[in-house]
Design an enzyme around this catalytic site. Structure first.
Site, PDB file in Angstrom:
ATOM      1  N   ASP A 112       0.851  -1.187   0.000  1.00 53.81           N
ATOM      2  CA  ASP A 112       0.000   0.000   0.000  1.00 53.81           C
ATOM      3  C   ASP A 112       0.893   1.247   0.000  1.00 53.81           C
ATOM      4  OD1 ASP A 112      -3.213   0.572   0.917  1.00 53.81           O
ATOM      5  OD2 ASP A 112      -1.785   2.228   1.093  1.00 53.81           O
ATOM      6  N   ASN A 156     -12.924  -2.887   2.500  1.00 52.59           N
ATOM      7  CA  ASN A 156     -13.839  -1.753   2.595  1.00 52.59           C
ATOM      8  C   ASN A 156     -14.811  -1.851   1.421  1.00 52.59           C
ATOM      9  OD1 ASN A 156     -12.490  -0.649   4.855  1.00 52.59           O
ATOM     10  ND2 ASN A 156     -10.938   0.239   3.521  1.00 52.59           N
ATOM     11  N   GLN A 181     -14.318   2.749   1.267  1.00 51.06           N
ATOM     12  CA  GLN A 181     -13.614   2.367   0.039  1.00 51.06           C
ATOM     13  C   GLN A 181     -13.296   3.611  -0.788  1.00 51.06           C
ATOM     14  OE1 GLN A 181     -15.716  -0.527  -2.353  1.00 51.06           O
ATOM     15  NE2 GLN A 181     -14.004  -0.770  -3.795  1.00 51.06           N
ATOM     16  N   VAL A 198     -10.883   3.184  -3.716  1.00 51.74           N
ATOM     17  CA  VAL A 198     -10.551   2.711  -5.066  1.00 51.74           C
ATOM     18  C   VAL A 198     -11.572   1.623  -5.414  1.00 51.74           C
ATOM     19  CG1 VAL A 198      -8.822   1.659  -6.555  1.00 51.74           C
ATOM     20  CG2 VAL A 198      -8.091   3.210  -4.722  1.00 51.74           C
ATOM     21  N   HIS A 214     -10.405  -5.052  -3.499  1.00 47.32           N
ATOM     22  CA  HIS A 214      -9.079  -5.408  -2.992  1.00 47.32           C
ATOM     23  C   HIS A 214      -9.186  -5.751  -1.513  1.00 47.32           C
ATOM     24  CE1 HIS A 214      -9.717  -1.083  -2.649  1.00 47.32           C
ATOM     25  NE2 HIS A 214      -9.040  -1.146  -1.515  1.00 47.32           N
ATOM     26  N   HIS A 262      -7.048  -5.756   2.129  1.00 50.13           N
ATOM     27  CA  HIS A 262      -5.884  -5.223   2.835  1.00 50.13           C
ATOM     28  C   HIS A 262      -5.391  -6.276   3.820  1.00 50.13           C
ATOM     29  CE1 HIS A 262      -6.840  -0.766   2.111  1.00 50.13           C
ATOM     30  NE2 HIS A 262      -8.005  -1.329   1.825  1.00 50.13           N
TER      31      HIS A 262
HETATM   32  P1  5GP Z   1      -9.658   1.492   0.070  1.00 50.13           P
HETATM   33  O1  5GP Z   1      -9.761   2.779   0.838  1.00 50.13           O
HETATM   34  O2  5GP Z   1     -10.304   1.621  -1.296  1.00 50.13           O
HETATM   35  O3  5GP Z   1     -10.092   0.275   0.802  1.00 50.13           O
HETATM   36  O4  5GP Z   1      -8.112   1.253  -0.157  1.00 50.13           O
HETATM   37  C1  5GP Z   1      -7.388   1.834  -1.167  1.00 50.13           C
HETATM   38  C2  5GP Z   1      -5.944   1.738  -0.764  1.00 50.13           C
HETATM   39  O5  5GP Z   1      -5.149   1.906  -1.905  1.00 50.13           O
HETATM   40  C3  5GP Z   1      -5.519   2.831   0.228  1.00 50.13           C
HETATM   41  O6  5GP Z   1      -4.998   2.211   1.406  1.00 50.13           O
HETATM   42  C4  5GP Z   1      -4.451   3.610  -0.534  1.00 50.13           C
HETATM   43  O7  5GP Z   1      -3.398   4.011   0.294  1.00 50.13           O
HETATM   44  C5  5GP Z   1      -4.012   2.627  -1.602  1.00 50.13           C
HETATM   45  N1  5GP Z   1      -3.592   3.229  -2.852  1.00 50.13           N
HETATM   46  C6  5GP Z   1      -4.236   4.192  -3.558  1.00 50.13           C
HETATM   47  N2  5GP Z   1      -3.584   4.474  -4.695  1.00 50.13           N
HETATM   48  C7  5GP Z   1      -2.497   3.651  -4.725  1.00 50.13           C
HETATM   49  C8  5GP Z   1      -1.430   3.475  -5.664  1.00 50.13           C
HETATM   50  O8  5GP Z   1      -1.349   4.112  -6.710  1.00 50.13           O
HETATM   51  N3  5GP Z   1      -0.500   2.522  -5.356  1.00 50.13           N
HETATM   52  C9  5GP Z   1      -0.566   1.782  -4.214  1.00 50.13           C
HETATM   53  N4  5GP Z   1       0.397   0.881  -4.021  1.00 50.13           N
HETATM   54  N5  5GP Z   1      -1.553   1.935  -3.312  1.00 50.13           N
HETATM   55  C10 5GP Z   1      -2.517   2.846  -3.558  1.00 50.13           C
END
Ligand code: 5GP
Length: 118
Positions: A30, A86, A93, A95, A99, A101
């Site tokens: 992440d 998420n 969430q 993205v 996915h 974590h």
């Molecule tokens: P969400 O909030 O959708 O469950 O998690 C998205 C995660 O993706 C966040 O923890 C954020 O830090 C990570 N993230 C967002 N953009 C990128 C990226 O371009 N590269 C990587 N490696 N992680 C990302």
């Protein structure tokens, strides 16, 4: 669905180190780690969120859980990690490409999840 950064990463369009990959998913660090170990398991299939998965995705979802266990082991945290999904904006969430974590390497507080939900 709209393409996302994870779509580009899984297709190899943005150079990113894969800690693990197979035909169904990739695992990356992440970019804003919330714990000493914080990696993301991302299916190559761009399902926007868990609640939009359907019966056809059953094997894939099981696979992602097995990969989580395997990768946690490889990272040396196999006996102490938290797995988070998420779902939707209201679930935190950001993205919209499913996915998982894996978080590990710090104390996972009992009340942490509840306080985030409040
Ligand atoms: P969400 O909030 O959708 O469950 O998690 C998205 C995660 O993706 C966040 O923890 C954020 O830090 C990570 N993230 C967002 N953009 C990128 C990226 O371009 N590269 C990587 N490696 N992680 C990302």
């Amino acid at each position: 669905m709209e393409d996302t950064i994870f779509g580009k990463i899984t297709r190899g369009e943005i150079p990113t180190e894969f800690l693990y990959e197979d035909e169904h998913c990739v695992v990356i660090k992440d970019i804003y780690p919330q714990a000493p170990t914080h990696v993301l398991i991302i299916p190559r299939k761009p399902i926007p969120m868990l609640s939009e998965a359907d019966a056809d995705d059953q094997a894939l979802l099981g696979h992602l859980l097995l990969v989580a266990g395997k990768v946690a082991d490889q990272l040396g945290v196999g006996d102490a990690f938290r797995l988070v999904i998420n779902n939707g904006e209201g679930g935190g969430q950001t993205v919209f490409h499913l996915h998982l974590h894996i978080l590990a390497g710090r104390e996972m507080k009992e009340g942490e999840l509840a306080s985030r939900l409040a």
